[in-house]
Write an enzyme that holds these catalytic residues in place. Structure first.
Site, PDB file in Angstrom:
ATOM      1  N   GLU A   1      30.575  43.798  31.899  1.00 55.63           N
ATOM      2  CA  GLU A   1      30.800  42.640  31.027  1.00 55.63           C
ATOM      3  C   GLU A   1      29.606  42.387  30.103  1.00 55.63           C
ATOM      4  O   GLU A   1      29.785  41.985  28.947  1.00 55.63           O
ATOM      5  CB  GLU A   1      31.101  41.399  31.866  1.00 55.63           C
ATOM      6  CG  GLU A   1      32.463  41.400  32.524  1.00 55.63           C
ATOM      7  CD  GLU A   1      32.556  42.351  33.708  1.00 55.63           C
ATOM      8  OE1 GLU A   1      33.667  42.814  34.012  1.00 55.63           O
ATOM      9  OE2 GLU A   1      31.489  42.623  34.331  1.00 55.63           O
TER      10      GLU A   1
ATOM     11  N   HIS B   1      39.114  35.252  41.100  1.00 53.47           N
ATOM     12  CA  HIS B   1      40.201  35.428  40.137  1.00 53.47           C
ATOM     13  C   HIS B   1      40.907  34.101  39.871  1.00 53.47           C
ATOM     14  O   HIS B   1      42.109  34.078  39.589  1.00 53.47           O
ATOM     15  CB  HIS B   1      41.217  36.458  40.650  1.00 53.47           C
ATOM     16  CG  HIS B   1      40.656  37.830  40.840  1.00 53.47           C
ATOM     17  ND1 HIS B   1      39.945  38.184  41.957  1.00 53.47           N
ATOM     18  CD2 HIS B   1      40.680  38.922  40.044  1.00 53.47           C
ATOM     19  CE1 HIS B   1      39.555  39.452  41.854  1.00 53.47           C
ATOM     20  NE2 HIS B   1      39.995  39.926  40.697  1.00 53.47           N
TER      21      HIS B   1
END
Length: 408
Positions: A141, A211
């Protein structure tokens, strides 16, 4: 001894009452355990990755017809155009397709985006525009954000995907210390305004720690960034196009539970919706309620539940849409009218964005407030897996907050 005690009428009555009470408590406890087990029981088949959200299909916030979709004055530019039935991920895909078609410098990149991505948001884009413009990146990321910053600094339009908002934190330094400050530190000579970070966010019913998070408040504290959260397909397309084209780095958080749950008649043309502008969804006079993303559907149901208990209750429901910058004027004008405010979001309560809204309203509307401001948020714990239903602010908790505000 026992027989002689039971001959005492008062004692016998007390024992009977105690026995009856204990029996009722046992029944209640068994009922509670059964309810909890039924809520936590695994379904027969695995749920979709983006989860279920019952009730969205019948929501009055969803534009089910061509006429309803184009009645919005913000869509005046496409009022005479066609509409097409799309869910949220299709609307996101359509927005990126338009961005790529209208801007030769635009590229879409991220983990797995070349084949369509985890949630299929980039489906077909690499076939349409080529793998030099829609391509996969390494699983980093920080690298995705850094690459996007460099690309935008050279004048291109970088549309980067962070696969889950929970994974955006390794890129935090790049976004907060580099992207947000690029224009300021160069005295306006350079900028990375062409950078847009897309990321799925929010609870889905089974996401657990990594998540499920809704980290908008982390970035709302950073001057130089814009943060946007859409509630529906029409909003997602228009706000995403605006975010991609805005000349400031923008973080676009997509409530993934709405990817398939929310379906609308979406204008097929090219349109943008304003950043930094809230939308009043329902007019009211008794209470102002502010939310964003998927939480708006929870609030809609909570309002209906509260109105059953309090007939005649008039609520003004507002979709904030842009977290940074946020529409102070619309919120404060509403609170000055109603005298009461409730804010709800999925992120934890402490230092959540509801606190910023509450503080500003207190400063600007103090003499008009009739009750303490209510904040309905998730609890201050890491996001739990099996206890998600109890963690996020559901319809019942929000309805209780409405009742507290009105009965103060």
């Amino acid at each position: 001894m026992t027989v002689s005690l039971l001959k005492n009428p008062r004692l016998a009555s007390s024992l009977a009452t105690a026995s009856k009470t204990l029996f009722q408590q046992n029944l209640a406890l068994k009922s509670f355990h059964t309810s909890v087990k039924s809520q936590l029981a695994a379904p027969a088949s695995p749920p979709p990755a983006e989860g279920f959200m019952p009730g969205v299909a019948n929501s009055k916030l969803i534009k089910h017809t061509h006429h309803d979709a184009l009645r919005n004055p913000e869509l005046a530019g496409v009022a005479n155009g066609e509409t097409k039935k799309m869910n949220t991920f299709q609307a996101v895909n359509d927005a990126m397709s338009i961005a790529l078609a209208t801007d030769d410098t635009a590229c879409v990149f991220g983990e797995d985006v070349a084949f369509g991505g985890v949630f299929r948001c980039t489906m077909g884009l690499s076939d349409m525009f080529g793998r030099d413009r829609v391509f996969n990146t390494p699983l980093s990321e920080q690298a995705i954000a850094g690459f996007g910053i460099g690309m935008a600094a050279m004048g291109s339009t970088a549309i980067a995907e962070i696969q889950f908002a929970d994974y955006i934190f390794p890129a935090f330094d790049q976004l907060v210390n580099e992207a947000a400050k690029y224009r300021y530190r160069s005295g306006g000579e350079f900028n990375v305004g062409g950078l847009c970070i897309r990321t799925p966010c929010g609870a889905v019913g089974h996401g657990g720690h990594y998540h499920s998070q809704h980290p908008e408040a982390h970035f709302a504290h950073t001057p130089g960034l814009k943060v946007v959260v859409p509630r529906s397909p029409i909003q997602a397309k228009g706000l995403l196009l605006a975010s991609i084209r805005d000349r400031n780095p923008t973080i676009f958080m997509e409530p993934k539970i709405l990817y398939r749950a929310a379906v609308e008649m979406v204008p097929v043309g090219d349109y943008e919706l304003p950043l930094g502008k809230a939308e009043v969804l329902t007019q009211g006079t008794d209470l102002t309620i502010v939310g964003w993303g998927a939480q708006l559907y929870v609030l809609e149901n909570a309002i209906q539940l509260a109105q059953k208990k309090m007939p005649g209750l008039s609520v003004e429901l507002i979709d904030l849409r842009s977290i940074l910058p946020w529409d102070v004027e619309t919120i404060c004008n509403s609170v000055n009218k109603t005298g009461r405010l409730l804010i709800a979001h999925e992120a934890p309560k402490t230092q959540g964005f509801a606190a910023e809204i509450a503080s500003t309203v207190m400063e600007r509307c103090f003499l008009r407030l009739e009750a303490p401001i209510q904040r309905m948020c998730s609890y201050d714990t890491p996001f739990p897996l099996v206890y998600e239903k109890f963690h996020v602010p559901d319809m019942i908790r929000c309805a209780e907050g409405i009742e507290r505000a009105m009965k103060f």
